[in-house]
Design an enzyme around this catalytic site. Sequence first.
Site, PDB file in Angstrom:
ATOM      1  N   ASN A  23      35.060  40.242  38.433  1.00 35.08           N
ATOM      2  CA  ASN A  23      36.515  40.189  38.587  1.00 35.08           C
ATOM      3  C   ASN A  23      36.997  40.657  39.960  1.00 35.08           C
ATOM      4  O   ASN A  23      38.170  40.514  40.280  1.00 35.08           O
ATOM      5  CB  ASN A  23      37.202  40.987  37.470  1.00 35.08           C
ATOM      6  CG  ASN A  23      37.101  40.256  36.142  1.00 35.08           C
ATOM      7  OD1 ASN A  23      36.689  39.086  36.088  1.00 35.08           O
ATOM      8  ND2 ASN A  23      37.445  40.934  35.055  1.00 35.08           N
ATOM      9  N   ARG A  93      39.961  31.160  34.383  1.00 38.45           N
ATOM     10  CA  ARG A  93      41.261  31.766  34.609  1.00 38.45           C
ATOM     11  C   ARG A  93      41.497  32.009  36.113  1.00 38.45           C
ATOM     12  O   ARG A  93      42.593  31.860  36.610  1.00 38.45           O
ATOM     13  CB  ARG A  93      41.272  33.095  33.851  1.00 38.45           C
ATOM     14  CG  ARG A  93      42.490  33.888  34.019  1.00 38.45           C
ATOM     15  CD  ARG A  93      43.296  33.927  32.743  1.00 38.45           C
ATOM     16  NE  ARG A  93      44.554  34.590  32.956  1.00 38.45           N
ATOM     17  CZ  ARG A  93      45.721  34.008  32.755  1.00 38.45           C
ATOM     18  NH1 ARG A  93      45.787  32.778  32.332  1.00 38.45           N
ATOM     19  NH2 ARG A  93      46.830  34.666  32.959  1.00 38.45           N
ATOM     20  N   ARG A 122      48.333  34.085  27.784  1.00 39.28           N
ATOM     21  CA  ARG A 122      48.015  34.577  29.120  1.00 39.28           C
ATOM     22  C   ARG A 122      48.956  33.906  30.110  1.00 39.28           C
ATOM     23  O   ARG A 122      48.625  32.923  30.760  1.00 39.28           O
ATOM     24  CB  ARG A 122      46.534  34.344  29.433  1.00 39.28           C
ATOM     25  CG  ARG A 122      45.661  35.059  28.412  1.00 39.28           C
ATOM     26  CD  ARG A 122      44.217  35.028  28.754  1.00 39.28           C
ATOM     27  NE  ARG A 122      43.873  35.941  29.822  1.00 39.28           N
ATOM     28  CZ  ARG A 122      42.624  36.169  30.210  1.00 39.28           C
ATOM     29  NH1 ARG A 122      41.628  35.551  29.636  1.00 39.28           N
ATOM     30  NH2 ARG A 122      42.375  37.017  31.185  1.00 39.28           N
TER      31      ARG A 122
END
Length: 430
Positions: A23, A93, A122
């Site tokens: 991430n 994403r 989301r």
Amino acid sequence: MLQYAIKGGNPLVGEVEIGGAKNAALPILAASLMTDDTVYLDNLPDVRDINVLLAAMENIGVMAKHASRHRVTLNAGHINSFVIEDDNIKRIRASYYLIGALLGKYRHAEVALPGGCNIGSRAIDLHIKGFRALGAEVTIDHGLIKANAEKLVGNHIYMDSVSVGATMNIMMAAAMAEGKTTIENAAKEPHVVDLANFMNSMGANIKGAGTDVIRIKGVSKLHGTDYTIIPDQIEAGTFMFAAVATKGDVTVKNVIPKHLESITAKLLEMGCEIDEEDDCVRVVASKPLKHTQVKTLPYPGFPTDMQPQITVALALSEGTSIVTETIFENRFKYVDELTKMGASIKVEGTTAIIDGVSKYTGASITAPDLRAGAALVIAALAAEGFSTIDDINYIQRGYEDFHLKLQSLGGQIEMVENGVENQKFRLKTG
Ligand code: UD1
């Protein structure tokens, strides 16, 4: 269809090397296209989400070359398109980081609406609000987010709720805007700090990352850099809970212990022993596990990405534990699978009430998303007997060589392609 075949019951014991943080690597990769110079990135994890983002960047003209498995050389001096919509990118994403990066440098981006794990709604409203505050026009058209600006001008942006993705996206969009941008109520996650450090090493002027307020002074140009991505706190935490659930003794190496504080705090409450050194943490689970309460929160709180893993361990702990999920509303889907293995968990809204059981038993289960998938592997390694886990492609999105690392700790796990191979595994390990 690839599956994991697992025979549980062995305590995991030994040392495991933790890779670069997925991430952090995703926004850093995207930000590396904000310079025409060459960027060298080290400690890039070899996982599916990263490889999908890299391929999408190559599709628009970024030159990417692997010097080794975890070191990549990137040059974005000849980008030939601002439209990113290949089928794969729709599944991840982090595609949205390309909006901040392209808008920031070229004032123009068209990126397919993001996918990612199905763990609740989301939204991307905060990202869009931030881009608009900097002067961009943003529309959603035929499944694409289109962002355009004549020029970007710094602004004061208040985030209505703490969002990791929106904080980083706005940071990228503002790095080359005219004047100053302030992001208030910013996310403080280690990867936000890592992106800021990376961009500063390219000549950006970003201060305050890691606090609630990030101040950015726009610069006209960014230059090349050679940067090493931070270790993955979630991968590390996953192995720590694997040690706990299997009553083992595991040292996670190449980590930043400070990033693991919310996890080690809970492990101590559960009765584990923790031994911290400069860049490794040892977890020993030799005593019966104790119940506790957990609430997921933005950093430095307990990470939502560790919620399924701690639940798997708490379901094997004495007494009643409570786990509350405050970030994503639909993150208990794996509980049904865990119940098949003998767990006693009742979910009420965003809270799981867990009555500890003495053991799991093996079952055929399906990974519902990335982190829950990893948690179910942990449960299967702790369980008595054989388990089969389907849909492991979710797990491969974020864990490099997961089964190999678990094997190196003594876990009986193999990646198999079909029933015959699964049967062979059972004969071999039975
Ligand atoms: C990132 C991570 C994800 C992790 C999450 C929380 C990546 C690719 N993903 O996701 O693994 O679980 O941080 O640590 O790095 N929200 C809005 N509007 C927005 C953006 C977010 O309402 O525009 C809400 C979300 O629905 C959620 C909360 O804010 O309830 C947190 O989301 P956010 O921090 O943005 O998570 P991601 O960046 O999507």
